[in-house]
Design an enzyme around this catalytic site. Structure first.
Site, short mmCIF file in Angstrom:
data_model
loop_
_atom_site.label_atom_id
_atom_site.label_comp_id
_atom_site.label_asym_id
_atom_site.label_seq_id
_atom_site.Cartn_x
_atom_site.Cartn_y
_atom_site.Cartn_z
N PRO A 21 33.23 42.65 43.48
CA PRO A 21 33.39 41.90 42.27
C PRO A 21 33.72 40.36 42.39
O PRO A 21 34.93 40.22 42.38
CB PRO A 21 34.05 42.54 41.27
CG PRO A 21 35.08 43.45 41.85
CD PRO A 21 34.61 43.20 43.45
N GLU A 22 32.98 39.36 42.77
CA GLU A 22 33.36 37.96 42.59
C GLU A 22 32.56 37.90 41.42
O GLU A 22 31.97 38.51 40.52
CB GLU A 22 33.06 37.19 43.82
CG GLU A 22 33.65 37.68 44.83
CD GLU A 22 33.39 36.93 46.03
OE1 GLU A 22 33.20 35.53 46.10
OE2 GLU A 22 33.16 37.29 47.31
#
Length: 283
Positions: free
Chosen positions: A2-3
């Site tokens: 997750p960015e």
DNA sequence: ATGGGGGCCTGCCGGC
DNA sequence: TGCCGGCAGGCCCCCA
């Protein structure tokens, strides 16, 4: 996973099944992730209407009717999965309990949201809605890269006299909030800047060029999530994962894709993290 | 104040 | 086939 773009895609997927609905039942199967869950978390979620779901950097904020917001961070391996039949009542179509399914929300319409996190670097907390800036995890975050507070002037100032490699500077969430290893590598490639260059030694116009590039890289990734997934989920109901090709990230040994460049993508390690770049056209 | 490194956890993959 | 080291997209904390 997750960015910022992946978190945004997860946020949209959660919003599509939770906003306007009610959490009929919350199940918390262990006392903590990276940190202990807040006291009575299950009870404080149970029966709550969901007013809105927002994002700040890589954090998701779920605004509840009680006046509290649930803060969620996916860490490195956190995943959200949607199952269940929205018109049934807690139907059988829920998958069997899977390893690392730590938190489950059953919505009043029968939809089930499951949070799974093998490495448990994720986090959840409850805070008064609107008090985000006071929360220790959010207080020091810099500007949102897609918002107006992030601009050329701000980035030039943040880089001034910084003796750290630009790679580290862009990963510093106090400078700009939401970038991670992948999108920093991709943005530096597009800008033609070497990840090893000291932030304070890059010319102002080149620093300024990073601003629209960062916006583009993130926006394109969010759009890819929106267009390649149905309701932001893949076939098995997991939110936020989408096939996305990167110019340099994970492309070690591949030819550089910049027009006219004959270089090869290299992998180096900076502060214990991989950086991918083309030493020929990134300077 | 700034910059660098360790540590938290588990899973997966490639090499031997 | 089995084991082992290396690696993983995050972030806090400590130390110099």
């Amino acid at each position: 996973m997750p960015e910022l773009p992946e978190v945004e895609t997860v946020r949209r997927g959660l919003a599509s099944v939770m906003e306007g609905g009610t959490i009929a039942r919350a199940e918390v199967r262990r006392p903590d992730l990276r940190w202990p869950f807040p006291d009575g978390m299950a009870a404080r979620l149970t029966g709550q209407g969901v007013r809105a779901i927002r994002r700040r950097s890589k954090y998701i904020l779920i605004d509840l009717a009680s006046g509290e917001s649930l803060l969620v961070h996916l860490g490195m391996s956190g995943r959200m999965t949607i199952s269940g039949d929205p018109l049934g009542k807690f139907v059988h179509d829920h998958p069997t309990r899977v390893a690392h399914d730590h938190v489950v929300w059953d919505m009043a319409d029968g939809t089930r949201v499951t949070f799974n996190d093998a490495r448990r670097f994720g986090a959840m907390d409850l805070l008064p809605t609107g008090d985000e800036t006071a929360h220790p995890l959010l207080a020091k975050l810099g500007p949102e890269p897609l918002g107006n507070a992030f601009n050329e002037e701000v980035l030039i100032k943040a880089f001034q006299n910084r003796n750290t490699p630009v790679k580290s500077a862009l990963l510093d969430q106090r400078i700009v909030a939401g970038l991670g290893n992948i999108y920093v590598c991709e943005a530096l490639f597009r800008a033609g800047i070497s990840p090893t260059r000291k932030a304070g030694k890059i010319g102002k116009s080149r620093v300024a060029s990073l601003v629209p590039i960062i916006r583009d890289v993130l926006t394109e990734a969010i759009e890819a999530g929106g267009s390649s997934l149905r309701d932001y989920r893949q076939a098995d109901g997991e939110l936020g994962y989408f096939q996305h090709s990167f110019a340099v990230y994970g492309q070690e040994g591949q030819p550089c894709t910049r027009d006219g460049c004959t270089g090869t993508v290299k992998r180096i390690v900076q502060s214990g993290r991989s950086s991918f770049y083309c030493a020929q056209c990134q300077r």
